[in-house]
Scaffold this motif. Structure first.
Motif, short mmCIF file in Angstrom:
data_model
loop_
_atom_site.label_atom_id
_atom_site.label_comp_id
_atom_site.label_asym_id
_atom_site.label_seq_id
_atom_site.Cartn_x
_atom_site.Cartn_y
_atom_site.Cartn_z
N PRO A 162 -17.47 22.21 7.55
CA PRO A 162 -16.11 22.35 6.72
C PRO A 162 -14.90 22.87 7.83
O PRO A 162 -14.83 23.43 8.98
CB PRO A 162 -16.82 23.78 6.34
N ARG A 163 -13.70 22.40 7.14
CA ARG A 163 -12.24 22.68 7.79
C ARG A 163 -11.85 23.93 7.56
O ARG A 163 -12.28 24.64 6.54
CB ARG A 163 -11.37 21.68 7.18
N LYS A 164 -11.29 24.63 8.38
CA LYS A 164 -10.79 25.90 8.35
C LYS A 164 -9.52 25.79 7.56
O LYS A 164 -8.59 25.03 7.57
CB LYS A 164 -10.44 26.34 9.87
N HIS A 165 -9.33 26.89 6.50
CA HIS A 165 -8.23 27.04 5.91
C HIS A 165 -7.07 26.83 6.45
O HIS A 165 -5.99 26.31 6.05
CB HIS A 165 -8.42 27.98 4.80
N GLU A 166 -7.04 27.54 7.49
CA GLU A 166 -5.72 27.68 8.67
C GLU A 166 -5.10 26.48 8.69
O GLU A 166 -3.97 25.99 8.86
CB GLU A 166 -5.90 28.80 9.64
N GLU A 167 -6.09 25.47 9.42
CA GLU A 167 -5.56 24.12 9.74
C GLU A 167 -5.07 23.42 8.51
O GLU A 167 -4.19 22.78 8.67
CB GLU A 167 -7.22 23.49 10.11
N ILE A 168 -5.52 23.58 7.43
CA ILE A 168 -5.11 22.71 6.30
C ILE A 168 -3.88 23.16 5.69
O ILE A 168 -2.93 22.61 5.64
CB ILE A 168 -6.21 22.59 5.16
N ARG A 169 -3.74 24.62 5.70
CA ARG A 169 -2.32 25.22 5.31
C ARG A 169 -1.46 24.96 6.36
O ARG A 169 -0.36 24.72 5.93
CB ARG A 169 -2.74 26.79 5.18
N SER A 170 -1.63 24.72 7.39
CA SER A 170 -0.59 24.40 8.61
C SER A 170 0.00 22.94 8.32
O SER A 170 1.03 22.48 8.90
CB SER A 170 -1.02 24.82 9.94
N GLY A 171 -0.95 22.22 7.79
CA GLY A 171 -0.49 20.66 7.52
C GLY A 171 -0.94 19.76 8.50
O GLY A 171 -0.81 18.67 8.47
N VAL A 172 -1.99 20.11 9.13
CA VAL A 172 -2.90 19.40 10.02
C VAL A 172 -4.06 19.05 9.32
O VAL A 172 -4.91 19.73 9.12
CB VAL A 172 -3.29 20.37 11.38
N PHE A 173 -3.93 17.47 9.15
CA PHE A 173 -4.86 17.01 8.27
C PHE A 173 -5.93 15.99 9.11
O PHE A 173 -5.49 15.28 9.71
CB PHE A 173 -4.31 16.09 7.08
N ALA A 174 -7.07 16.24 8.86
CA ALA A 174 -8.09 15.42 9.37
C ALA A 174 -8.28 14.02 8.68
O ALA A 174 -8.04 14.09 7.40
CB ALA A 174 -9.37 15.90 9.87
N PRO A 175 -9.20 13.09 9.14
CA PRO A 175 -9.33 11.89 8.25
C PRO A 175 -9.93 12.34 6.84
O PRO A 175 -9.68 11.43 5.90
CB PRO A 175 -10.11 10.86 9.12
N GLN A 176 -10.81 13.15 6.75
CA GLN A 176 -11.60 13.48 5.60
C GLN A 176 -10.48 14.33 4.78
O GLN A 176 -10.51 13.96 3.39
CB GLN A 176 -12.84 14.51 5.83
#
Length: 84
Positions: free
Chosen positions: A2-16
């Protein structure tokens, strides 16, 4: 993993993340054909990214909520000037 919410909120998106947002866009666009073409598509994409950053990660729900948001005249009036 699972991705960390902080990574997603910062706009760093992984392929998934990109794939989930793409699936949400396609679901929303197929169910609710945009009336204004590209402009509506951009509003829908912006709504999907915003909701994804807020933690709505499931593509079906993400697409449905984004489609509902962008069909609202209030949302459209507040965001149309930012699309350009």
């Amino acid at each position: 993993m699972p991705r960390k919410h902080e990574e997603i909120r910062s706009g760093v998106f992984a392929p998934q993340d990109i794939e989930a947002m793409r699936a949400a866009f396609l679901l929303a666009a197929t169910e609710n054909t945009p009336a204004d073409g590209q402009e509506d598509g951009e509003l829908l994409a912006r709504a999907i990214i915003r909701l994804y950053k807020m933690g709505l990660l499931e593509p079906r729900k993400l697409g449905a909520v984004a489609a509902l948001m962008t069909s609202s005249n209030l949302f459209r009036a507040a965001h149309l000037d930012k699309v350009s």
